[in-house]
Design a protein around this motif. Structure first.
Motif, PDB file in Angstrom:
ATOM      1  N   VAL A   5     -11.713  61.485  20.800  1.00 60.79           N
ATOM      2  CA  VAL A   5     -12.608  61.236  21.935  1.00 60.79           C
ATOM      3  C   VAL A   5     -12.751  62.488  22.797  1.00 60.79           C
ATOM      4  O   VAL A   5     -13.797  62.721  23.414  1.00 60.79           O
ATOM      5  CB  VAL A   5     -12.075  60.058  22.782  1.00 60.79           C
ATOM      6  CG1 VAL A   5     -12.892  59.891  24.062  1.00 60.79           C
ATOM      7  CG2 VAL A   5     -12.107  58.779  21.970  1.00 60.79           C
ATOM      8  N   TRP A   6     -11.707  63.310  22.811  1.00 57.29           N
ATOM      9  CA  TRP A   6     -11.755  64.524  23.627  1.00 57.29           C
ATOM     10  C   TRP A   6     -12.819  65.500  23.141  1.00 57.29           C
ATOM     11  O   TRP A   6     -13.283  66.349  23.914  1.00 57.29           O
ATOM     12  CB  TRP A   6     -10.382  65.199  23.643  1.00 57.29           C
ATOM     13  CG  TRP A   6      -9.383  64.453  24.463  1.00 57.29           C
ATOM     14  CD1 TRP A   6      -8.433  63.579  24.025  1.00 57.29           C
ATOM     15  CD2 TRP A   6      -9.245  64.508  25.885  1.00 57.29           C
ATOM     16  NE1 TRP A   6      -7.707  63.081  25.079  1.00 57.29           N
ATOM     17  CE2 TRP A   6      -8.184  63.640  26.232  1.00 57.29           C
ATOM     18  CE3 TRP A   6      -9.910  65.199  26.894  1.00 57.29           C
ATOM     19  CZ2 TRP A   6      -7.781  63.448  27.552  1.00 57.29           C
ATOM     20  CZ3 TRP A   6      -9.504  65.014  28.207  1.00 57.29           C
ATOM     21  CH2 TRP A   6      -8.453  64.148  28.520  1.00 57.29           C
ATOM     22  N   ILE A   7     -13.213  65.389  21.884  1.00 52.10           N
ATOM     23  CA  ILE A   7     -14.300  66.235  21.384  1.00 52.10           C
ATOM     24  C   ILE A   7     -15.588  65.909  22.130  1.00 52.10           C
ATOM     25  O   ILE A   7     -16.299  66.801  22.616  1.00 52.10           O
ATOM     26  CB  ILE A   7     -14.498  66.029  19.870  1.00 52.10           C
ATOM     27  CG1 ILE A   7     -13.244  66.443  19.093  1.00 52.10           C
ATOM     28  CG2 ILE A   7     -15.710  66.816  19.385  1.00 52.10           C
ATOM     29  CD1 ILE A   7     -12.949  67.909  19.134  1.00 52.10           C
ATOM     30  N   SER A   8     -15.886  64.624  22.235  1.00 47.33           N
ATOM     31  CA  SER A   8     -17.100  64.202  22.943  1.00 47.33           C
ATOM     32  C   SER A   8     -17.020  64.531  24.428  1.00 47.33           C
ATOM     33  O   SER A   8     -18.008  64.963  25.040  1.00 47.33           O
ATOM     34  CB  SER A   8     -17.320  62.695  22.755  1.00 47.33           C
ATOM     35  OG  SER A   8     -17.471  62.370  21.390  1.00 47.33           O
ATOM     36  N   ILE A   9     -15.830  64.339  25.004  1.00 44.10           N
ATOM     37  CA  ILE A   9     -15.666  64.603  26.436  1.00 44.10           C
ATOM     38  C   ILE A   9     -15.868  66.085  26.738  1.00 44.10           C
ATOM     39  O   ILE A   9     -16.615  66.454  27.659  1.00 44.10           O
ATOM     40  CB  ILE A   9     -14.277  64.141  26.913  1.00 44.10           C
ATOM     41  CG1 ILE A   9     -14.154  62.623  26.800  1.00 44.10           C
ATOM     42  CG2 ILE A   9     -14.027  64.588  28.353  1.00 44.10           C
ATOM     43  CD1 ILE A   9     -12.768  62.098  27.125  1.00 44.10           C
ATOM     44  N   THR A  10     -15.213  66.948  25.968  1.00 46.48           N
ATOM     45  CA  THR A  10     -15.336  68.387  26.223  1.00 46.48           C
ATOM     46  C   THR A  10     -16.736  68.905  25.901  1.00 46.48           C
ATOM     47  O   THR A  10     -17.211  69.846  26.540  1.00 46.48           O
ATOM     48  CB  THR A  10     -14.288  69.175  25.415  1.00 46.48           C
ATOM     49  OG1 THR A  10     -14.400  68.839  24.024  1.00 46.48           O
ATOM     50  CG2 THR A  10     -12.881  68.853  25.895  1.00 46.48           C
ATOM     51  N   ASN A  11     -17.399  68.291  24.926  1.00 46.54           N
ATOM     52  CA  ASN A  11     -18.788  68.675  24.645  1.00 46.54           C
ATOM     53  C   ASN A  11     -19.686  68.369  25.843  1.00 46.54           C
ATOM     54  O   ASN A  11     -20.535  69.179  26.230  1.00 46.54           O
ATOM     55  CB  ASN A  11     -19.307  67.943  23.410  1.00 46.54           C
ATOM     56  CG  ASN A  11     -18.768  68.517  22.112  1.00 46.54           C
ATOM     57  OD1 ASN A  11     -18.245  69.630  22.092  1.00 46.54           O
ATOM     58  ND2 ASN A  11     -18.876  67.766  21.031  1.00 46.54           N
ATOM     59  N   ALA A  12     -19.491  67.185  26.418  1.00 46.89           N
ATOM     60  CA  ALA A  12     -20.318  66.777  27.563  1.00 46.89           C
ATOM     61  C   ALA A  12     -20.030  67.636  28.785  1.00 46.89           C
ATOM     62  O   ALA A  12     -20.951  68.119  29.457  1.00 46.89           O
ATOM     63  CB  ALA A  12     -20.075  65.303  27.875  1.00 46.89           C
ATOM     64  N   THR A  13     -18.751  67.846  29.085  1.00 50.00           N
ATOM     65  CA  THR A  13     -18.406  68.657  30.257  1.00 50.00           C
ATOM     66  C   THR A  13     -18.790  70.118  30.051  1.00 50.00           C
ATOM     67  O   THR A  13     -19.119  70.819  31.009  1.00 50.00           O
ATOM     68  CB  THR A  13     -16.904  68.557  30.567  1.00 50.00           C
ATOM     69  OG1 THR A  13     -16.141  68.896  29.392  1.00 50.00           O
ATOM     70  CG2 THR A  13     -16.536  67.155  31.024  1.00 50.00           C
ATOM     71  N   ARG A  65     -16.308  76.524  22.586  1.00 53.24           N
ATOM     72  CA  ARG A  65     -16.005  75.085  22.605  1.00 53.24           C
ATOM     73  C   ARG A  65     -14.498  74.844  22.421  1.00 53.24           C
ATOM     74  O   ARG A  65     -14.053  74.256  21.438  1.00 53.24           O
ATOM     75  CB  ARG A  65     -16.800  74.359  21.520  1.00 53.24           C
ATOM     76  CG  ARG A  65     -18.303  74.458  21.678  1.00 53.24           C
ATOM     77  CD  ARG A  65     -19.022  73.714  20.576  1.00 53.24           C
ATOM     78  NE  ARG A  65     -18.747  74.297  19.265  1.00 53.24           N
ATOM     79  CZ  ARG A  65     -19.067  73.727  18.103  1.00 53.24           C
ATOM     80  NH1 ARG A  65     -19.684  72.549  18.103  1.00 53.24           N
ATOM     81  NH2 ARG A  65     -18.789  74.315  16.955  1.00 53.24           N
ATOM     82  N   TYR A 173      -8.303  65.220  15.270  1.00 55.81           N
ATOM     83  CA  TYR A 173      -9.680  65.460  15.704  1.00 55.81           C
ATOM     84  C   TYR A 173     -10.717  65.283  14.599  1.00 55.81           C
ATOM     85  O   TYR A 173     -11.916  65.241  14.888  1.00 55.81           O
ATOM     86  CB  TYR A 173      -9.796  66.875  16.285  1.00 55.81           C
ATOM     87  CG  TYR A 173      -8.956  67.083  17.516  1.00 55.81           C
ATOM     88  CD1 TYR A 173      -9.339  66.559  18.747  1.00 55.81           C
ATOM     89  CD2 TYR A 173      -7.756  67.789  17.455  1.00 55.81           C
ATOM     90  CE1 TYR A 173      -8.567  66.747  19.881  1.00 55.81           C
ATOM     91  CE2 TYR A 173      -6.970  67.983  18.579  1.00 55.81           C
ATOM     92  CZ  TYR A 173      -7.383  67.458  19.792  1.00 55.81           C
ATOM     93  OH  TYR A 173      -6.609  67.640  20.904  1.00 55.81           O
TER      94      TYR A 173
END
Length: 357
Positions: A5-13, A65, A173
């Motif tokens: 889930v942190w992949i999606s979170i860091t992509n968005a931020t 990223r 991941y």
């Protein structure tokens, strides 16, 4: 919560961070470069360079990223590659992310150092003027390069870190390891059941911490001395002192922002492997902090310097006239008196634009 889930979170931020950074830094740059900007001389050059670097830092964040993960006794700083590149180039770009952190720390200290000199030792401001300004920038770059070099040479990948890395990338991941590179911050190794210190890595982390502590120590000392001088100076008019305090408060907030977003979280992150604190994917909180910081920092100047705040609010409110020309010039003269060192022979008494010395 799954680590993936942190992949999606860091992509968005990351996307939000670079957009926010470009907006805030470009806005500040436009106001600084305006003819009636109150900021003059070397401090103007420092702010311009800081804005440009901050946008570059955001671009590096977006390109790399980054992902940060702690497993066992190792802190993994990883980048997700957009395309295939050589092993050397891949590792070099990963350590560049580390170097950008160091450059940020040094630029924080440089801003406070200039304010200290301009307030407490105005006769020394000439050391920031002309070609000498670029020597300060070169010095900051050398310190950042030393941090990047330490990350590149003193934290080498090993068979053990590679095995753990592959497990993290694949299992946690779900990424293709061919498109991920990493820097392993590892302090210990197990040799036949005995935990031994890896001296090469310890030297590297000591170098990192020294740069952080020296930059923060410089920042804190200069802030204290500047505030003391402004508070005690009796020859300064009330309005000039107020304007000096506005600039100081802006710098103070700019110091608090990296303390919250970078200094304290990063020191804690480095300490986790030492105290065997297993954060795992939660270490990505620092990734998010690093992505948001470049956009937040310029607002300290935008909202705490009255001229900039009024102009920005007038633009937001779609007013056709922001400030009367006479008021702008008056504020500009007052700010110039506050920003320029006392007794500067190159500053005229009635002009809003500082001549070139």
């Amino acid at each position: 919560m799954s680590d993936a889930v942190w992949i999606s979170i860091t992509n968005a931020t990351g996307m939000f961070g670079i957009t926010f950074s470009l907006f805030s830094n470009c806005t500040l740059l436009a106001l600084i470069l305006c003819k009636v900007s109150p900021v003059k001389g070397p401090y103007k050059s420092i702010l311009i360079f800081f804005c440009c670097f901050t946008m570059f830092y955001s671009a590096v964040e977006m390109f790399l990223r980054p992902i940060i993960h702690i497993y066992d006794d190792t802190l993994f700083v990883m980048q997700r590659k957009w395309f295939q590149m050589s092993k050397f180039a891949s590792h070099l770009t990963t350590t560049m992310y580390c170097g950008c952190y160091a450059m940020s720390f040094v630029l924080f200290a440089l801003q406070f150092l200039y304010r200290y000199i301009a307030t407490c030792m105005p006769q020394q401001v000439v050391k920031f003027q002309g070609i000498r300004f670029f020597f300060w920038i070169f010095g900051a770059f050398c310190i950042a390069l030393s941090w990047e070099s330490a990350a590149f040479f003193l934290f080498p990948q090993s068979d053990r870190t590679q095995k753990v890395f592959l497990n993290i990338v694949n299992q946690s991941y779900g990424l293709d390891a061919n498109f991920v590179d990493y820097v392993p911050y590892r302090y210990f190794e197990n040799d036949e059941g005995t935990r031994k210190v890896i001296m090469l890595n310890i030297i590297g982390i000591i170098q990192h911490v020294i740069i952080m502590l020296v930059s923060f120590g410089t920042l804190f000392y200069c802030a204290f001395k500047t505030y003391s001088t402004i508070s005690k100076h009796k020859g300064m008019s009330i309005k000039t002192k107020e304007l000096q305090m506005q600039l100081f408060r802006a710098l103070a907030v700019q110091a608090a922002i990296p303390m919250i977003f970078m200094y304290a979280p990063l020191l804690f992150l480095y300490a986790c492997p030492l105290i065997n604190l297993q954060l795992g994917a939660l270490a990505n909180y620092q990734t998010i902090m690093g992505q948001l910081y470049p956009g937040v920092d310029p607002f300290a100047v935008l909202f705490l310097v009255n001229v900039y705040r009024r102009t920005l609010l007038n633009i937001i409110c779609l007013r056709t006239t922001s400030l009367k020309e006479s008021s702008i010039q008056e504020n500009s003269r007052k700010y110039e008196a506050a920003v320029s060192p006392r007794g500067d022979p190159c500053r005229p008494k009635s002009s809003t634009v500082s001549p070139k010395c």
